[in-house]
Scaffold this motif. Structure first.
Motif, PDB file in Angstrom:
ATOM      1  N   GLY A   1      33.121 -39.107 -46.265  1.00 10.70           N
ATOM      2  CA  GLY A   1      33.764 -39.469 -46.884  1.00 10.70           C
ATOM      3  C   GLY A   1      35.751 -40.364 -47.085  1.00 10.70           C
ATOM      4  N   GLY A   2      35.813 -40.953 -47.850  1.00 10.18           N
ATOM      5  CA  GLY A   2      37.055 -41.454 -47.969  1.00 10.18           C
ATOM      6  C   GLY A   2      36.451 -43.522 -47.956  1.00 10.18           C
ATOM      7  N   VAL A   3      37.514 -44.185 -47.641  1.00 11.94           N
ATOM      8  CA  VAL A   3      37.575 -45.608 -47.667  1.00 11.94           C
ATOM      9  C   VAL A   3      37.932 -46.172 -45.917  1.00 11.94           C
ATOM     10  CG1 VAL A   3      38.472 -47.646 -48.140  1.00 11.94           C
ATOM     11  CG2 VAL A   3      38.044 -45.498 -49.851  1.00 11.94           C
ATOM     12  N   MET A   4      37.126 -46.883 -45.463  1.00 15.10           N
ATOM     13  CA  MET A   4      37.713 -47.412 -44.735  1.00 15.10           C
ATOM     14  C   MET A   4      39.001 -48.560 -44.307  1.00 15.10           C
ATOM     15  SD  MET A   4      37.132 -48.867 -41.047  1.00 15.10           S
ATOM     16  CE  MET A   4      35.540 -48.549 -40.622  1.00 15.10           C
ATOM     17  N   LYS A   5      40.030 -47.667 -43.570  1.00 17.94           N
ATOM     18  CA  LYS A   5      42.017 -48.430 -43.918  1.00 17.94           C
ATOM     19  C   LYS A   5      41.320 -49.957 -43.072  1.00 17.94           C
ATOM     20  CE  LYS A   5      45.501 -46.566 -44.535  1.00 17.94           C
ATOM     21  NZ  LYS A   5      46.348 -46.308 -45.037  1.00 17.94           N
ATOM     22  N   THR A   6      42.681 -50.147 -42.410  1.00 21.91           N
ATOM     23  CA  THR A   6      42.756 -51.590 -41.526  1.00 21.91           C
ATOM     24  C   THR A   6      44.337 -51.679 -41.465  1.00 21.91           C
ATOM     25  OG1 THR A   6      41.090 -52.403 -42.688  1.00 21.91           O
ATOM     26  CG2 THR A   6      42.436 -53.837 -41.623  1.00 21.91           C
ATOM     27  N   PHE A   7      44.421 -51.898 -40.179  1.00 23.34           N
ATOM     28  CA  PHE A   7      45.964 -52.152 -39.827  1.00 23.34           C
ATOM     29  C   PHE A   7      45.230 -53.506 -39.275  1.00 23.34           C
ATOM     30  CE2 PHE A   7      45.375 -47.895 -39.475  1.00 23.34           C
ATOM     31  CZ  PHE A   7      46.429 -47.149 -40.674  1.00 23.34           C
ATOM     32  N   THR A   8      47.195 -53.923 -38.883  1.00 25.80           N
ATOM     33  CA  THR A   8      47.264 -54.884 -38.621  1.00 25.80           C
ATOM     34  C   THR A   8      47.769 -55.265 -36.929  1.00 25.80           C
ATOM     35  OG1 THR A   8      46.183 -56.987 -40.536  1.00 25.80           O
ATOM     36  CG2 THR A   8      47.215 -57.446 -39.237  1.00 25.80           C
ATOM     37  N   VAL A   9      48.065 -55.941 -35.819  1.00 26.30           N
ATOM     38  CA  VAL A   9      49.367 -56.166 -35.184  1.00 26.30           C
ATOM     39  C   VAL A   9      49.022 -57.960 -35.232  1.00 26.30           C
ATOM     40  CG1 VAL A   9      49.654 -56.377 -33.124  1.00 26.30           C
ATOM     41  CG2 VAL A   9      48.215 -54.569 -33.699  1.00 26.30           C
ATOM     42  N   GLN A  10      50.193 -58.236 -36.339  1.00 18.67           N
ATOM     43  CA  GLN A  10      50.359 -59.771 -36.805  1.00 18.67           C
ATOM     44  C   GLN A  10      51.331 -59.766 -35.511  1.00 18.67           C
ATOM     45  OE1 GLN A  10      52.411 -61.512 -39.748  1.00 18.67           O
ATOM     46  NE2 GLN A  10      50.733 -62.474 -39.942  1.00 18.67           N
ATOM     47  N   ARG A  11      50.683 -61.025 -34.048  1.00 16.49           N
ATOM     48  CA  ARG A  11      51.701 -61.473 -33.086  1.00 16.49           C
ATOM     49  C   ARG A  11      52.864 -62.506 -33.408  1.00 16.49           C
ATOM     50  NH1 ARG A  11      46.789 -61.217 -29.452  1.00 16.49           N
ATOM     51  NH2 ARG A  11      46.398 -59.403 -28.600  1.00 16.49           N
ATOM     52  N   THR A  12      53.767 -62.320 -33.612  1.00 13.52           N
ATOM     53  CA  THR A  12      54.624 -63.174 -34.211  1.00 13.52           C
ATOM     54  C   THR A  12      55.649 -63.951 -33.329  1.00 13.52           C
ATOM     55  OG1 THR A  12      56.571 -61.800 -34.308  1.00 13.52           O
ATOM     56  CG2 THR A  12      54.600 -62.270 -36.515  1.00 13.52           C
ATOM     57  N   GLY A  13      55.266 -63.832 -31.828  1.00 15.83           N
ATOM     58  CA  GLY A  13      56.403 -64.612 -30.642  1.00 15.83           C
ATOM     59  C   GLY A  13      55.831 -64.617 -29.399  1.00 15.83           C
ATOM     60  N   GLU A  14      55.554 -64.879 -28.464  1.00 13.91           N
ATOM     61  CA  GLU A  14      55.258 -64.877 -27.496  1.00 13.91           C
ATOM     62  C   GLU A  14      56.014 -65.381 -26.434  1.00 13.91           C
ATOM     63  OE1 GLU A  14      51.892 -67.053 -25.480  1.00 13.91           O
ATOM     64  OE2 GLU A  14      52.266 -67.729 -26.768  1.00 13.91           O
ATOM     65  N   ASP A  15      55.711 -64.533 -25.203  1.00 13.16           N
ATOM     66  CA  ASP A  15      56.881 -65.015 -23.808  1.00 13.16           C
ATOM     67  C   ASP A  15      55.931 -64.938 -22.938  1.00 13.16           C
ATOM     68  OD1 ASP A  15      57.057 -62.424 -22.615  1.00 13.16           O
ATOM     69  OD2 ASP A  15      58.766 -62.267 -23.389  1.00 13.16           O
ATOM     70  N   GLU A  16      56.843 -65.158 -20.888  1.00 12.88           N
ATOM     71  CA  GLU A  16      55.726 -65.264 -20.059  1.00 12.88           C
ATOM     72  C   GLU A  16      54.734 -64.520 -20.102  1.00 12.88           C
ATOM     73  OE1 GLU A  16      55.981 -66.555 -15.810  1.00 12.88           O
ATOM     74  OE2 GLU A  16      57.966 -66.419 -16.987  1.00 12.88           O
ATOM     75  N   HIS A  17      55.254 -62.958 -20.512  1.00  9.24           N
ATOM     76  CA  HIS A  17      54.505 -61.647 -20.252  1.00  9.24           C
ATOM     77  C   HIS A  17      53.961 -61.121 -21.145  1.00  9.24           C
ATOM     78  CE1 HIS A  17      56.456 -61.687 -16.551  1.00  9.24           C
ATOM     79  NE2 HIS A  17      57.351 -62.177 -16.951  1.00  9.24           N
ATOM     80  N   ALA A  18      54.500 -60.834 -22.561  1.00 15.11           N
ATOM     81  CA  ALA A  18      54.159 -60.711 -23.899  1.00 15.11           C
ATOM     82  C   ALA A  18      53.603 -60.941 -25.176  1.00 15.11           C
ATOM     83  CB  ALA A  18      54.798 -59.419 -23.648  1.00 15.11           C
ATOM     84  N   PHE A  19      53.039 -60.650 -25.892  1.00 11.32           N
ATOM     85  CA  PHE A  19      53.245 -61.012 -27.207  1.00 11.32           C
ATOM     86  C   PHE A  19      54.863 -60.028 -27.945  1.00 11.32           C
ATOM     87  CE2 PHE A  19      49.174 -63.223 -26.783  1.00 11.32           C
ATOM     88  CZ  PHE A  19      49.358 -63.911 -27.254  1.00 11.32           C
ATOM     89  N   ILE A  20      55.216 -60.435 -29.388  1.00 11.70           N
ATOM     90  CA  ILE A  20      55.934 -59.358 -29.766  1.00 11.70           C
ATOM     91  C   ILE A  20      55.086 -59.686 -31.250  1.00 11.70           C
ATOM     92  CG2 ILE A  20      57.891 -61.037 -31.106  1.00 11.70           C
ATOM     93  CD1 ILE A  20      58.090 -57.609 -29.443  1.00 11.70           C
ATOM     94  N   ARG A  22      53.789 -57.627 -35.075  1.00  9.39           N
ATOM     95  CA  ARG A  22      54.238 -56.661 -36.452  1.00  9.39           C
ATOM     96  C   ARG A  22      52.912 -55.501 -36.736  1.00  9.39           C
ATOM     97  NH1 ARG A  22      56.314 -59.456 -41.760  1.00  9.39           N
ATOM     98  NH2 ARG A  22      54.298 -60.044 -41.774  1.00  9.39           N
ATOM     99  N   PHE A  23      52.850 -54.042 -37.192  1.00 13.46           N
ATOM    100  CA  PHE A  23      51.987 -53.355 -37.243  1.00 13.46           C
ATOM    101  C   PHE A  23      52.026 -53.617 -38.350  1.00 13.46           C
ATOM    102  CE2 PHE A  23      49.930 -49.412 -37.385  1.00 13.46           C
ATOM    103  CZ  PHE A  23      48.660 -49.666 -36.621  1.00 13.46           C
ATOM    104  N   ILE A  24      50.871 -53.687 -39.420  1.00 20.97           N
ATOM    105  CA  ILE A  24      50.958 -53.546 -40.652  1.00 20.97           C
ATOM    106  C   ILE A  24      49.704 -52.434 -40.877  1.00 20.97           C
ATOM    107  CG2 ILE A  24      50.817 -55.209 -42.533  1.00 20.97           C
ATOM    108  CD1 ILE A  24      52.173 -57.541 -41.378  1.00 20.97           C
ATOM    109  N   SER A  25      50.515 -51.563 -42.525  1.00 20.76           N
ATOM    110  CA  SER A  25      49.721 -51.587 -42.978  1.00 20.76           C
ATOM    111  C   SER A  25      48.600 -52.080 -43.714  1.00 20.76           C
ATOM    112  CB  SER A  25      49.567 -49.947 -42.916  1.00 20.76           C
ATOM    113  OG  SER A  25      48.740 -49.207 -44.255  1.00 20.76           O
ATOM    114  N   ASP A  26      47.302 -51.960 -44.836  1.00 19.33           N
ATOM    115  CA  ASP A  26      47.028 -52.265 -45.647  1.00 19.33           C
ATOM    116  C   ASP A  26      47.261 -52.291 -47.393  1.00 19.33           C
ATOM    117  OD1 ASP A  26      44.843 -50.400 -45.099  1.00 19.33           O
ATOM    118  OD2 ASP A  26      43.354 -51.489 -45.913  1.00 19.33           O
ATOM    119  N   ASP A  27      48.081 -50.765 -46.907  1.00 19.92           N
ATOM    120  CA  ASP A  27      48.013 -50.803 -47.993  1.00 19.92           C
ATOM    121  C   ASP A  27      49.766 -50.176 -47.940  1.00 19.92           C
ATOM    122  OD1 ASP A  27      47.802 -47.982 -46.867  1.00 19.92           O
ATOM    123  OD2 ASP A  27      47.230 -47.029 -47.549  1.00 19.92           O
TER     124      ASP A  27
END
Length: 159
Positions: A1-20, A22-27
């Motif tokens: 039971g229960g409701v599917m939860k959605t989390f988001t990784v919203q990439r806001t910056g980038e350099d040569e090696h990585a994305f930076i 935010r980790f966001i919860s839908d609620d």
């Protein structure tokens, strides 16, 4: 039971090696920052708990977090990769494509640490302590998925 939860990784910056990002919860909104090494394509991925003992990280995380740690959180069906996880770490040096969590970041790693000239996450274990139980709880009660989204414009390749 229960409701599917959605989390988001919203990439806001980038350099040569990585994305930076935010980790966001839908609620609950933004929970912490993320760093990933540019392996995961944008998309939506189901999250699952790998059984304890099936990851090289389990021993260390059990020592570190005790009963909190119930197994690694894995993204399913990432093209070309089977072991894309969410875990602790500070820089692109600490990930081969997995998503690292932190409570703050700076644009350049401190001298002698991480990847020079690339992003550095702070207080990763604090962020993990906050976020890990929420994801585990969601997976157990209806399921959890992770949306990976780029709000950064990719850096054009200059020939």
């Amino acid at each position: 039971g229960g409701v599917m939860k959605t989390f988001t990784v919203q990439r806001t910056g980038e350099d040569e090696h990585a994305f930076i990002g935010r980790f966001i919860s839908d609620d609950m909104g933004p929970l912490c920052f993320t760093l990933d090494a540019k392996v995961i394509p944008e998309g939506t991925y189901d999250l699952e708990i790998k059984p304890l003992g099936t990851s090289k990280f389990d021993k260390r995380l059990t020592e570190f977090f005790g009963k909190l740690h119930e197994g690694m959180i894995r993204l399913k069906d990432v093209p070309g990769h089977t072991e894309i996880l969410i875990h602790i770490g500070n820089s692109a040096k600490d990930t081969e494509g997995c998503i690292l969590l932190g409570t703050a970041y700076r644009k350049t790693a401190p001298a002698g640490f991480g990847v020079q000239g690339s992003f550095w996450l702070y207080a990763s274990s604090d962020a993990y302590r906050r976020v890990y139980p929420l994801i585990i709880d969601a997976i157990k009660h209806g399921g959890a998925r992770l949306v990976v989204s780029n709000s950064v414009k990719p850096t054009p390749l200059i020939a």
